[in-house]
Design a protein around this motif. Structure first.
Motif, PDB file in Angstrom:
ATOM      1  N   PRO A 118      15.045  59.519  33.852  1.00  0.00           N
ATOM      2  CA  PRO A 118      13.739  60.017  33.610  1.00  0.00           C
ATOM      3  C   PRO A 118      13.846  61.825  33.679  1.00  0.00           C
ATOM      4  O   PRO A 118      14.255  62.382  34.302  1.00  0.00           O
ATOM      5  CB  PRO A 118      12.855  59.544  34.974  1.00  0.00           C
ATOM      6  N   VAL A 119      12.821  62.050  32.717  1.00  0.00           N
ATOM      7  CA  VAL A 119      12.582  63.568  32.671  1.00  0.00           C
ATOM      8  C   VAL A 119      11.053  63.712  32.912  1.00  0.00           C
ATOM      9  O   VAL A 119      10.118  62.894  32.415  1.00  0.00           O
ATOM     10  CB  VAL A 119      12.940  64.040  31.172  1.00  0.00           C
ATOM     11  N   ASN A 120      10.738  64.741  33.550  1.00  0.00           N
ATOM     12  CA  ASN A 120       9.365  65.261  33.819  1.00  0.00           C
ATOM     13  C   ASN A 120       9.430  66.567  33.390  1.00  0.00           C
ATOM     14  O   ASN A 120       9.112  67.493  34.210  1.00  0.00           O
ATOM     15  CB  ASN A 120       9.142  64.972  35.443  1.00  0.00           C
ATOM     16  N   LEU A 121       9.007  66.809  31.836  1.00  0.00           N
ATOM     17  CA  LEU A 121       8.770  68.134  31.663  1.00  0.00           C
ATOM     18  C   LEU A 121       7.535  68.768  31.801  1.00  0.00           C
ATOM     19  O   LEU A 121       6.505  67.997  31.891  1.00  0.00           O
ATOM     20  CB  LEU A 121       8.960  67.917  30.027  1.00  0.00           C
ATOM     21  N   LYS A 122       7.355  70.044  32.137  1.00  0.00           N
ATOM     22  CA  LYS A 122       6.224  70.757  32.262  1.00  0.00           C
ATOM     23  C   LYS A 122       6.027  71.962  31.487  1.00  0.00           C
ATOM     24  O   LYS A 122       7.241  72.332  31.145  1.00  0.00           O
ATOM     25  CB  LYS A 122       6.169  71.133  33.593  1.00  0.00           C
ATOM     26  N   ASP A 123       4.919  72.318  31.221  1.00  0.00           N
ATOM     27  CA  ASP A 123       4.904  73.512  30.212  1.00  0.00           C
ATOM     28  C   ASP A 123       5.801  74.765  31.115  1.00  0.00           C
ATOM     29  O   ASP A 123       5.694  74.756  32.004  1.00  0.00           O
ATOM     30  CB  ASP A 123       3.306  74.121  30.269  1.00  0.00           C
ATOM     31  N   GLY A 124       6.635  75.401  30.230  1.00  0.00           N
ATOM     32  CA  GLY A 124       7.391  76.396  30.703  1.00  0.00           C
ATOM     33  C   GLY A 124       8.673  75.933  30.922  1.00  0.00           C
ATOM     34  O   GLY A 124       9.627  77.091  31.193  1.00  0.00           O
ATOM     35  N   ASP A 125       9.071  74.852  30.831  1.00  0.00           N
ATOM     36  CA  ASP A 125      10.426  74.401  31.384  1.00  0.00           C
ATOM     37  C   ASP A 125      11.491  74.924  30.280  1.00  0.00           C
ATOM     38  O   ASP A 125      11.175  75.180  28.925  1.00  0.00           O
ATOM     39  CB  ASP A 125      10.702  72.883  31.442  1.00  0.00           C
ATOM     40  N   ARG A 126      12.600  75.021  30.764  1.00  0.00           N
ATOM     41  CA  ARG A 126      13.538  75.614  29.800  1.00  0.00           C
ATOM     42  C   ARG A 126      14.663  74.448  29.515  1.00  0.00           C
ATOM     43  O   ARG A 126      15.320  73.828  30.588  1.00  0.00           O
ATOM     44  CB  ARG A 126      14.509  76.618  30.473  1.00  0.00           C
ATOM     45  N   LEU A 127      14.973  74.176  28.221  1.00  0.00           N
ATOM     46  CA  LEU A 127      15.801  73.224  27.893  1.00  0.00           C
ATOM     47  C   LEU A 127      17.126  73.651  27.447  1.00  0.00           C
ATOM     48  O   LEU A 127      17.017  74.589  26.365  1.00  0.00           O
ATOM     49  CB  LEU A 127      15.228  72.264  26.703  1.00  0.00           C
ATOM     50  N   THR A 128      18.285  73.494  27.615  1.00  0.00           N
ATOM     51  CA  THR A 128      19.559  73.722  27.207  1.00  0.00           C
ATOM     52  C   THR A 128      20.398  72.728  26.687  1.00  0.00           C
ATOM     53  O   THR A 128      20.628  71.758  27.411  1.00  0.00           O
ATOM     54  CB  THR A 128      20.402  74.773  28.117  1.00  0.00           C
ATOM     55  N   PHE A 129      21.042  72.898  25.285  1.00  0.00           N
ATOM     56  CA  PHE A 129      22.062  71.829  24.833  1.00  0.00           C
ATOM     57  C   PHE A 129      23.332  72.623  24.954  1.00  0.00           C
ATOM     58  O   PHE A 129      23.271  73.695  24.317  1.00  0.00           O
ATOM     59  CB  PHE A 129      21.822  71.221  23.451  1.00  0.00           C
ATOM     60  N   ILE A 130      24.233  72.280  25.503  1.00  0.00           N
ATOM     61  CA  ILE A 130      25.653  72.770  25.842  1.00  0.00           C
ATOM     62  C   ILE A 130      26.614  71.891  24.952  1.00  0.00           C
ATOM     63  O   ILE A 130      26.893  70.896  25.369  1.00  0.00           O
ATOM     64  CB  ILE A 130      26.003  73.021  27.109  1.00  0.00           C
ATOM     65  N   ARG A 131      26.912  72.536  23.766  1.00  0.00           N
ATOM     66  CA  ARG A 131      28.004  71.865  23.053  1.00  0.00           C
ATOM     67  C   ARG A 131      29.449  72.324  23.589  1.00  0.00           C
ATOM     68  O   ARG A 131      29.883  73.219  23.974  1.00  0.00           O
ATOM     69  CB  ARG A 131      27.961  72.123  21.522  1.00  0.00           C
ATOM     70  N   LEU A 132      30.025  70.883  23.755  1.00  0.00           N
ATOM     71  CA  LEU A 132      31.579  71.146  24.397  1.00  0.00           C
ATOM     72  C   LEU A 132      32.380  71.194  23.317  1.00  0.00           C
ATOM     73  O   LEU A 132      32.268  70.646  22.280  1.00  0.00           O
ATOM     74  CB  LEU A 132      31.672  69.960  25.526  1.00  0.00           C
ATOM     75  N   THR A 133      33.389  72.113  23.223  1.00  0.00           N
ATOM     76  CA  THR A 133      34.397  71.881  22.251  1.00  0.00           C
ATOM     77  C   THR A 133      35.728  71.841  22.846  1.00  0.00           C
ATOM     78  O   THR A 133      36.246  71.956  24.043  1.00  0.00           O
ATOM     79  CB  THR A 133      34.395  73.377  21.578  1.00  0.00           C
ATOM     80  N   PHE A 134      36.747  71.217  22.027  1.00  0.00           N
ATOM     81  CA  PHE A 134      38.047  70.863  22.766  1.00  0.00           C
ATOM     82  C   PHE A 134      38.666  72.183  22.490  1.00  0.00           C
ATOM     83  O   PHE A 134      38.815  72.879  21.329  1.00  0.00           O
ATOM     84  CB  PHE A 134      38.532  69.679  21.733  1.00  0.00           C
ATOM     85  N   LEU A 135      39.857  72.249  23.387  1.00  0.00           N
ATOM     86  CA  LEU A 135      40.636  73.381  23.498  1.00  0.00           C
ATOM     87  C   LEU A 135      41.671  73.054  22.358  1.00  0.00           C
ATOM     88  O   LEU A 135      42.350  71.830  22.527  1.00  0.00           O
ATOM     89  CB  LEU A 135      41.095  73.771  24.806  1.00  0.00           C
ATOM     90  N   THR A 136      42.236  73.975  21.550  1.00  0.00           N
ATOM     91  CA  THR A 136      43.498  73.512  20.768  1.00  0.00           C
ATOM     92  C   THR A 136      44.744  74.195  21.631  1.00  0.00           C
ATOM     93  O   THR A 136      44.502  75.030  22.276  1.00  0.00           O
ATOM     94  CB  THR A 136      43.147  74.306  19.596  1.00  0.00           C
TER      95      THR A 136
END
Length: 140
Positions: A118-136
């Motif tokens: 469950p997510v309980n979003l409120k005004d002013g919350d900060r959302l971050t998507f972190i893309r993971l990358t593979f190391l070569t």
């Protein structure tokens, strides 16, 4: 509608700074799956609208050229894909990407680890998507 901020990496900057961009989401989001779905559909709509915008005389300012040159590519931002993106397909790909652990989602400072959480979003919350990358390279 809920007003939140989505942290986006600033493009063209030497330092990898995050910029908080205001974003409006529907207020009936119950879980992480619904949150990802809502964000993807909004972004697909924005993408599809950009294809219809045509500048009569496209140009870049000196500041835009300088910013883009920091990333190694200077261009007008043309979209070369034909047709509109399919929102349902984009949502399915995003949800599969989360399940495959290709990206993580943070609300404020808390990681959400399950689509059914469950997510309980409120005004002013900060959302971050972190893309993971593979190391070569080699493992040993």
């Amino acid at each position: 509608m809920i007003s939140i901020f989505i942290n986006i990496k600033s493009i063209g900057k030497r330092k990898s700074a995050l910029q908080a961009v205001p974003y409006s989401l529907p207020d009936n989001i119950a879980n992480l799956s619904g949150l990802i779905t809502a964000v993807v559909k909004i972004e697909v709509d924005r993408h599809n609208l950009r294809e219809t915008e045509v500048m009569l005389l496209p140009f870049l300012t000196e500041a835009q050229i300088a910013d883009q040159s920091m990333t190694g590519k200077v261009g007008f931002g043309h979209l070369y894909a034909e047709g509109n993106a399919n929102p349902e397909k984009a949502v399915a790909i995003a949800l599969q990407g989360f399940e495959d652990e290709l990206f993580r989602v943070m609300i404020n400072d808390m990681e959400i680890k399950e689509l059914a959480a469950p997510v309980n979003l409120k005004d002013g919350d900060r959302l971050t998507f972190i893309r993971l990358t593979f190391l070569t390279g080699r493992l040993w």
